[in-house]
Enzyme design. Structure first.
Site, short mmCIF file in Angstrom:
data_model
loop_
_atom_site.label_atom_id
_atom_site.label_comp_id
_atom_site.label_asym_id
_atom_site.label_seq_id
_atom_site.Cartn_x
_atom_site.Cartn_y
_atom_site.Cartn_z
CG HIS A 14 -1.77 -1.16 1.43
ND1 HIS A 14 -2.89 -1.37 0.67
CD2 HIS A 14 -1.70 -2.21 2.29
CE1 HIS A 14 -3.48 -2.49 1.07
NE2 HIS A 14 -2.78 -3.01 2.05
CG ASP A 15 1.63 2.81 3.77
OD1 ASP A 15 0.48 3.10 3.40
OD2 ASP A 15 1.91 2.48 4.94
#
Ligand SMILES: [Ca+2]
Length: 313
Positions: A243-244
């Site tokens: 995700h990040d």
């Protein structure tokens, strides 16, 4: 072009760790002014500890780390040990950190930096609940005009939710903070689950990290091995979504991402849909656009960039 000045606001988290490593490995494009920590995946003492571990793993012990808010604005903290493990960084065995945490509170650092740097030259990169950012905007509203952009991981539209059927974790944990940030008027770019679920660490991609043969490559492979078991079971997917790192990859290669400039509102009152990012993807309201909401990713390009940059550390 000089590197873009950023503050990474984070709750590490294995995927936060990879996002931080990517930024620290890319000084031509990114200047990390500081890392601010927030309670999220695990409590604040652990996210702060993990941020230090990651900087030491990268060999960047001069990075300034500031501890921030230990709970959401109005709600008890919800954490995600079921995904990230007890420490938040389960997987590799890494040494206890020795580098210092700054004395200044993260919110003060964010405010002071935005006041001190020329207006429009500092980008905020939130990778966790938006508590620190909302608190800074509340305490010093004039900084909104000085922020170049907020590039954040959070929310979902087509993928709907991961912590509840309708909400993504970062937004769900502090929906009032998210509401304040999305109403701030600051230019916002959003990496929702719609994008991050396309950044899947398949076995060959994880093998490529491991094959770097460096402590960083091995640690990233082990982190991914750990948290992919959760997503494989849940989604039946080929690997874990990173995700990040979509946030820091966007700063380096924005052309890897495509999305729409749309209106995004945060649900803060419904028991069933608390923390939902109500994204007007199809333009069915006349609400003004307030965010660029990404929807697609060149996954091959993303992993090529990530592997190439991690090899530098
Ligand atoms: Ca995170």
């Amino acid at each position: 072009m000089p590197p873009r000045k950023i503050i990474i606001d984070t709750d590490p988290g294995q995927d936060d760790a990879v996002a931080i490593l990517l930024a620290l490995a890319s000084p031509e494009e990114i200047a990390v002014l500081g890392i601010t920590t927030v309670a999220g995946n695990v409590p604040l003492d652990l996210t702060t500890r993990n941020a230090r571990i990651v900087c030491e793993l990268a060999g960047k012990t001069g990075t300034r780390i500031f501890a921030g808010c230990d709970r959401p604005l109005k709600r008890p903290l919800v954490t995600a040990e079921h995904v990230h493990g007890k420490t938040g960084l389960d997987g590799p065995t890494l040494p206890d950190p020795t580098m210092p945490v700054e004395d200044t509170h993260a919110v003060d650092f964010i405010i002071d930096t935005l006041r001190g740097e020329p207006a429009g030259t500092v980008t905020l990169c939130p990778l966790g609940p938006l508590t620190n950012i909302a608190t800074a905007l509340h305490r010093a509203p004039e900084i909104a005009d000085r922020i170049q952009e907020i590039v954040l991981m959070g929310g979902a539209y087509f993928e709907v939710g991961n912590i509840t059927p309708t909400a993504e974790f970062n937004i769900y944990v502090d929906p009032e903070a998210a509401e304040a940030v999305f109403a701030s008027g600051v230019p916002i770019t959003v990496m929702p689950l719609d994008v991050t679920h396309k950044a899947l660490v398949t076995t060959p991609r994880n093998d490529a990290f491991r094959a770097l043969g460096t402590p960083v490559g091995l640690a990233v492979a082990q982190m991914t091995d750990f948290f992919e078991r959760f997503d494989k079971e849940k989604y039946g997917s080929d690997g874990a979504p990173l995700h990040d790192p979509c946030v820091t990859a966007y700063l380096i290669r924005p052309e890897l991402f495509t999305g729409r400039h749309i209106n995004v509102e945060i649900e803060t009152r419904s028991a069933l849909t608390l923390g939902m990012t109500v994204a007007d993807w199809w333009g069915v309201t006349d609400r003004a656009p307030n965010a660029t909401f990404m929807g697609a990713l060149d996954a091959e390009g993303f992993f090529a960039l990530l592997t190439e940059r991690l090899a530098r550390l």
